[in-house]
Design an enzyme around this catalytic site. Structure first.
Site, PDB file in Angstrom:
ATOM      1  N   ALA A 132     -13.823  -8.138   5.497  1.00 22.18           N
ATOM      2  CA  ALA A 132     -14.564  -7.925   6.748  1.00 22.18           C
ATOM      3  C   ALA A 132     -15.717  -8.918   6.969  1.00 22.18           C
ATOM      4  CB  ALA A 132     -15.045  -6.475   6.809  1.00 22.18           C
TER       5      ALA A 132
ATOM      6  N   GLN B 246      -4.325  -7.769  -2.924  1.00 28.71           N
ATOM      7  CA  GLN B 246      -5.699  -8.283  -3.018  1.00 28.71           C
ATOM      8  C   GLN B 246      -6.308  -7.973  -4.380  1.00 28.71           C
ATOM      9  OE1 GLN B 246      -4.493  -6.623  -0.365  1.00 28.71           O
ATOM     10  NE2 GLN B 246      -5.428  -7.295   1.536  1.00 28.71           N
TER      11      GLN B 246
ATOM     12  N   ASP C 283     -14.195  -1.794   6.186  1.00 27.74           N
ATOM     13  CA  ASP C 283     -14.003  -2.682   7.337  1.00 27.74           C
ATOM     14  C   ASP C 283     -14.741  -2.161   8.554  1.00 27.74           C
ATOM     15  OD1 ASP C 283     -11.645  -3.359   5.502  1.00 27.74           O
ATOM     16  OD2 ASP C 283     -11.678  -4.963   7.008  1.00 27.74           O
TER      17      ASP C 283
HETATM   18  O1  MRU Z   1      -6.840  -6.936   4.847  1.00 27.50           O
HETATM   19  P1  MRU Z   1      -8.082  -7.420   4.152  1.00 27.50           P
HETATM   20  O2  MRU Z   1      -7.817  -8.055   2.838  1.00 27.50           O
HETATM   21  O3  MRU Z   1      -8.945  -8.267   5.062  1.00 27.50           O
HETATM   22  O4  MRU Z   1      -8.886  -6.095   3.869  1.00 27.50           O
HETATM   23  C1  MRU Z   1     -10.118  -6.160   3.204  1.00 27.50           C
HETATM   24  C2  MRU Z   1     -10.684  -4.826   2.866  1.00 27.50           C
HETATM   25  O5  MRU Z   1     -10.122  -3.804   3.215  1.00 27.50           O
HETATM   26  C3  MRU Z   1     -11.999  -4.782   2.167  1.00 27.50           C
HETATM   27  O6  MRU Z   1     -12.099  -3.633   1.371  1.00 27.50           O
HETATM   28  C4  MRU Z   1     -13.127  -4.755   3.200  1.00 27.50           C
HETATM   29  O7  MRU Z   1     -12.967  -5.783   4.140  1.00 27.50           O
HETATM   30  C5  MRU Z   1     -14.455  -4.857   2.584  1.00 27.50           C
HETATM   31  S1  MRU Z   1     -14.665  -6.472   1.900  1.00 27.50           S
HETATM   32  C6  MRU Z   1     -16.253  -6.730   1.525  1.00 27.50           C
END
Ligand code: MRU
Length: 347
Positions: A56, A197, A238
């Site tokens: 995010a 991830q 997010d």
């Molecule tokens: O789909 P992504 O990899 O962008 O999702 C990221 C997440 O869900 C994280 O947990 C969130 O963005 C917090 S990152 C500091």
């Protein structure tokens, strides 16, 4: 490549190079550390959409630099309309993380006040957004780690580290700080199907830091909780809505339910740029669905029957009542609810 001193974790996923943005290609990690070059705002939007850069806060920062590239390219009487259209295309690159809109709103305010496209002023604002995020991460790291009386075993989901932010990380920032302060025994990192991830990015960051950790299958979490191997689940977000609901990577909600069942504490770590006080609850947040191929294929190899239908929502909503603690740079909120969120956000 000239690196900027944003991160003390030696991971620099977003690098401004004067006339272009270099983005560490997170699709290729951990096998290959390659940068993708974006010379236009549309190339930045595409990089966000394709998850070259993700997380995010990181997509908000990248989009802010995208506005700088757009401002350098517009000219003539239509510059304001062209720049506004570029901002809209950046905003449409991913729907769920509110940090993207937050950063673009902030850049948009600057644009409104300009008599001509001023890329220099916009660059200063993008760099401020970048630097502030890093400082907020460090503050949240300290606040979160201070909640652990004795060394803890934690479980984390997705990637919330330097790769996902301006540097250091949100949930992973708390883990880094706890490790630094001698308050961390062990980390279990969910692999985070289907984009991985956890196994590709979080494991890579933990290994670089020498933090004691093990990768687990997402489905192993409740079992480990039942074995008393997890004291805290720590995740990022997010979007956090006005009632304290938390929208985060798919699987977060299951973790929160399992944590409550087993008496494990559940911590959400997110800067105030992730808080959306305009939405009453998580029910109003657009949940991104990504291609079925993310589930049915692994690096081009089919792992499901040919053409078998798949559903791939990539975020879910954890109701506020399952959250024990919300850590932001503004402070720590226990059991987030409407009055608490209002007090935290000053509304
Ligand atoms: O789909 P992504 O990899 O962008 O999702 C990221 C997440 O869900 C994280 O947990 C969130 O963005 C917090 S990152 C500091």
């Amino acid at each position: 490549m000239q690196k900027q001193p944003q991160s003390d974790s030696a991971i620099t996923p977003i690098v401004w190079q004067g006339d272009r943005l270099e983005l560490l290609d997170q699709r290729l990690l951990p096998h290959s550390e390659q940068y993708v070059t974006a010379r236009t705002s549309d190339e930045v939007a595409q990089a966000i959409h394709q998850m070259v850069v993700r997380g995010a806060p990181a997509i908000g920062i990248a989009a802010a630099y995208g506005v700088v590239l757009a401002a350098s390219a517009v000219d003539g009487d239509n510059w304001r309309a062209d720049l506004t259209a570029a901002l809209q295309r950046l905003a449409a690159s991913r729907p769920t993380a509110v940090n993207l809109r937050w950063a673009l709103d902030r850049m948009g305010v600057m644009v409104k006040g300009m008599q001509r496209p001023d890329a220099g002023r916009l660059l200063a604002e993008a760099q401020a957004i970048h630097a502030e995020d890093l400082a907020q991460n460090r503050r949240m790291g300290d606040l979160g780690a201070a909640l652990f009386g004795s060394p803890v075993q934690v479980l984390t989901h997705c990637n919330t580290g330097a790769l996902a932010t301006g540097g250091y990380g949100t949930a992973l920032g708390v883990i880094r700080s706890a490790h630094r302060d001698g308050r961390l025994l062990h980390v279990y990192a969910d692999e985070t199907r289907p984009w991985l991830q956890g196994s590709r990015l979080t494991a890579w960051e933990l290994a670089k830091e020498g933090i004691p950790a093990q990768l687990i299958a997402d489905g192993a979490a409740a079992y480990l909780m039942a074995q008393r191997k997890v004291d805290w689940v720590i995740v990022g977000a997010d979007r956090v809505t006005a009632n304290g609901d938390v929208v985060n990577k798919i699987g977060t909600y299951s973790l929160a339910v399992a944590a409550r069942h087993h008496g494990v504490r559940f911590m959400v770590v997110a800067p105030s740029s992730t808080v959306d006080m305009h939405l009453a609850s998580g029910a109003g947040v657009p949940i991104e669905e990504r291609p079925a191929s993310e589930l049915t294929q692994l690096r081009g190899l089919s792992i499901a029957p040919q053409d078998f239908p798949a559903l791939n929502p990539v975020f879910d909503v954890t109701p506020a009542h399952l959250v024990d603690v919300l850590v932001t740079e503004r402070g720590v909120l226990q059991q987030p609810d409407v009055p608490g969120m209002k007090a935290l956000m000053g509304g």
